[in-house]
Design a protein around this motif. Structure first.
Motif, short mmCIF file in Angstrom:
data_model
loop_
_atom_site.label_atom_id
_atom_site.label_comp_id
_atom_site.label_asym_id
_atom_site.label_seq_id
_atom_site.Cartn_x
_atom_site.Cartn_y
_atom_site.Cartn_z
N ILE A 203 28.04 -12.82 -53.16
CA ILE A 203 27.77 -13.58 -51.94
C ILE A 203 26.27 -13.50 -51.64
CG2 ILE A 203 28.24 -13.85 -49.48
CD1 ILE A 203 30.73 -14.27 -51.17
N VAL A 204 25.64 -14.66 -51.52
CA VAL A 204 24.21 -14.73 -51.23
C VAL A 204 24.02 -15.45 -49.89
CG1 VAL A 204 21.99 -15.63 -52.00
CG2 VAL A 204 23.63 -14.81 -53.68
N ARG A 205 23.19 -14.86 -49.05
CA ARG A 205 22.82 -15.50 -47.78
C ARG A 205 21.36 -15.93 -47.87
NH1 ARG A 205 24.36 -15.85 -42.68
NH2 ARG A 205 26.03 -14.33 -42.88
N ILE A 206 21.12 -17.19 -47.58
CA ILE A 206 19.75 -17.69 -47.40
C ILE A 206 19.56 -17.78 -45.90
CG2 ILE A 206 18.11 -19.55 -47.79
CD1 ILE A 206 19.75 -20.29 -50.30
N MET A 207 18.59 -17.07 -45.38
CA MET A 207 18.38 -17.05 -43.93
C MET A 207 18.22 -18.48 -43.41
SD MET A 207 18.72 -13.91 -43.28
CE MET A 207 18.29 -13.91 -41.56
N GLU A 208 18.78 -18.72 -42.26
CA GLU A 208 18.76 -20.01 -41.59
C GLU A 208 19.67 -21.05 -42.25
OE1 GLU A 208 17.14 -20.09 -38.69
OE2 GLU A 208 16.29 -18.13 -39.08
N GLU A 209 20.38 -20.67 -43.34
CA GLU A 209 21.24 -21.64 -44.03
C GLU A 209 22.69 -21.18 -44.17
OE1 GLU A 209 19.84 -23.29 -47.71
OE2 GLU A 209 17.76 -23.04 -47.08
N GLY A 210 22.96 -19.91 -44.16
CA GLY A 210 24.32 -19.43 -44.34
C GLY A 210 24.55 -18.79 -45.69
N GLN A 211 25.83 -18.56 -45.99
CA GLN A 211 26.21 -17.84 -47.20
C GLN A 211 26.82 -18.78 -48.24
OE1 GLN A 211 28.89 -15.07 -45.13
NE2 GLN A 211 27.71 -13.44 -46.11
N ARG A 212 26.68 -18.35 -49.50
CA ARG A 212 27.29 -19.08 -50.62
C ARG A 212 27.89 -18.07 -51.58
NH1 ARG A 212 25.81 -24.46 -51.03
NH2 ARG A 212 24.29 -25.07 -49.47
N ARG A 213 29.05 -18.42 -52.10
CA ARG A 213 29.70 -17.60 -53.13
C ARG A 213 29.23 -18.10 -54.49
NH1 ARG A 213 33.80 -14.45 -52.45
NH2 ARG A 213 34.56 -15.60 -50.62
N ILE A 214 28.69 -17.19 -55.28
CA ILE A 214 28.17 -17.52 -56.61
C ILE A 214 29.14 -17.01 -57.66
CG2 ILE A 214 26.22 -17.28 -58.20
CD1 ILE A 214 25.41 -18.66 -55.59
N PRO B 202 29.50 -23.05 -50.55
CA PRO B 202 29.22 -22.64 -49.16
C PRO B 202 30.43 -21.98 -48.52
CG PRO B 202 28.58 -24.93 -49.52
CD PRO B 202 29.36 -24.50 -50.72
N LEU B 203 30.19 -20.90 -47.80
CA LEU B 203 31.25 -20.24 -47.05
C LEU B 203 31.23 -20.78 -45.62
CD1 LEU B 203 30.87 -16.52 -48.21
CD2 LEU B 203 32.42 -18.28 -49.06
N PRO B 204 32.36 -20.78 -44.96
CA PRO B 204 32.40 -21.26 -43.56
C PRO B 204 31.45 -20.45 -42.68
CG PRO B 204 34.63 -20.87 -44.40
CD PRO B 204 33.68 -20.34 -45.42
N ASP B 205 30.91 -21.09 -41.67
CA ASP B 205 29.97 -20.41 -40.77
C ASP B 205 30.58 -19.20 -40.09
OD1 ASP B 205 27.93 -22.19 -41.36
OD2 ASP B 205 28.35 -23.48 -39.63
N ASP B 206 31.88 -19.21 -39.88
CA ASP B 206 32.53 -18.09 -39.21
C ASP B 206 33.02 -17.01 -40.18
OD1 ASP B 206 34.58 -19.53 -40.32
OD2 ASP B 206 35.83 -19.56 -38.53
N SER B 207 32.66 -17.13 -41.44
CA SER B 207 33.05 -16.14 -42.45
C SER B 207 32.34 -14.81 -42.18
CB SER B 207 32.66 -16.65 -43.85
OG SER B 207 32.93 -15.67 -44.81
N LEU B 208 33.06 -13.71 -42.39
CA LEU B 208 32.50 -12.38 -42.16
C LEU B 208 32.30 -11.61 -43.46
CD1 LEU B 208 34.59 -11.40 -39.02
CD2 LEU B 208 32.25 -12.25 -39.11
#
Length: 92
Positions: A2-13, A57-63
């Motif tokens: 799981i990678v987070r780009i600040m100001e953009e959210g998370q993505r599963r790679i 992309p992961l949902p914005d509410d993903s934890l």
């Protein structure tokens, strides 16, 4: 991963995408070590673009906890230098 780009959210790679990201990570590490601003800009932009392209992309509410947190596209060479380990940005 799981990678987070600040100001953009998370993505599963997916694991299958990691070789491409590792290649860019090595090039980024080399550019930062040389202090080559132009190579850094090009490579960091390519790394972020690859993450956006290859990651789901992961949902914005993903934890989900992030394995890697990257600054936004406009980050400075010095900001990224502070995040690097001897192996680059990507966790081993």
């Amino acid at each position: 991963m799981i990678v987070r780009i600040m100001e953009e959210g998370q993505r599963r790679i997916a694991d299958s995408a990691l070789p491409r990201l590792e290649e860019l990570d090595e090039a980024l590490l080399a550019a930062v070590e040389k202090g080559d601003e132009q190579a850094f800009r090009t490579t960091f932009g390519a790394l972020l673009a690859a993450i956006r392209e290859l990651g789901e992309p992961l949902p914005d509410d993903s934890l989900e906890p992030s394995d890697l947190i990257l600054p936004e596209e406009g980050a400075s060479l010095e900001e990224v230098r502070g995040l690097l380990t001897e192996d680059g940005l990507l966790p081993n």
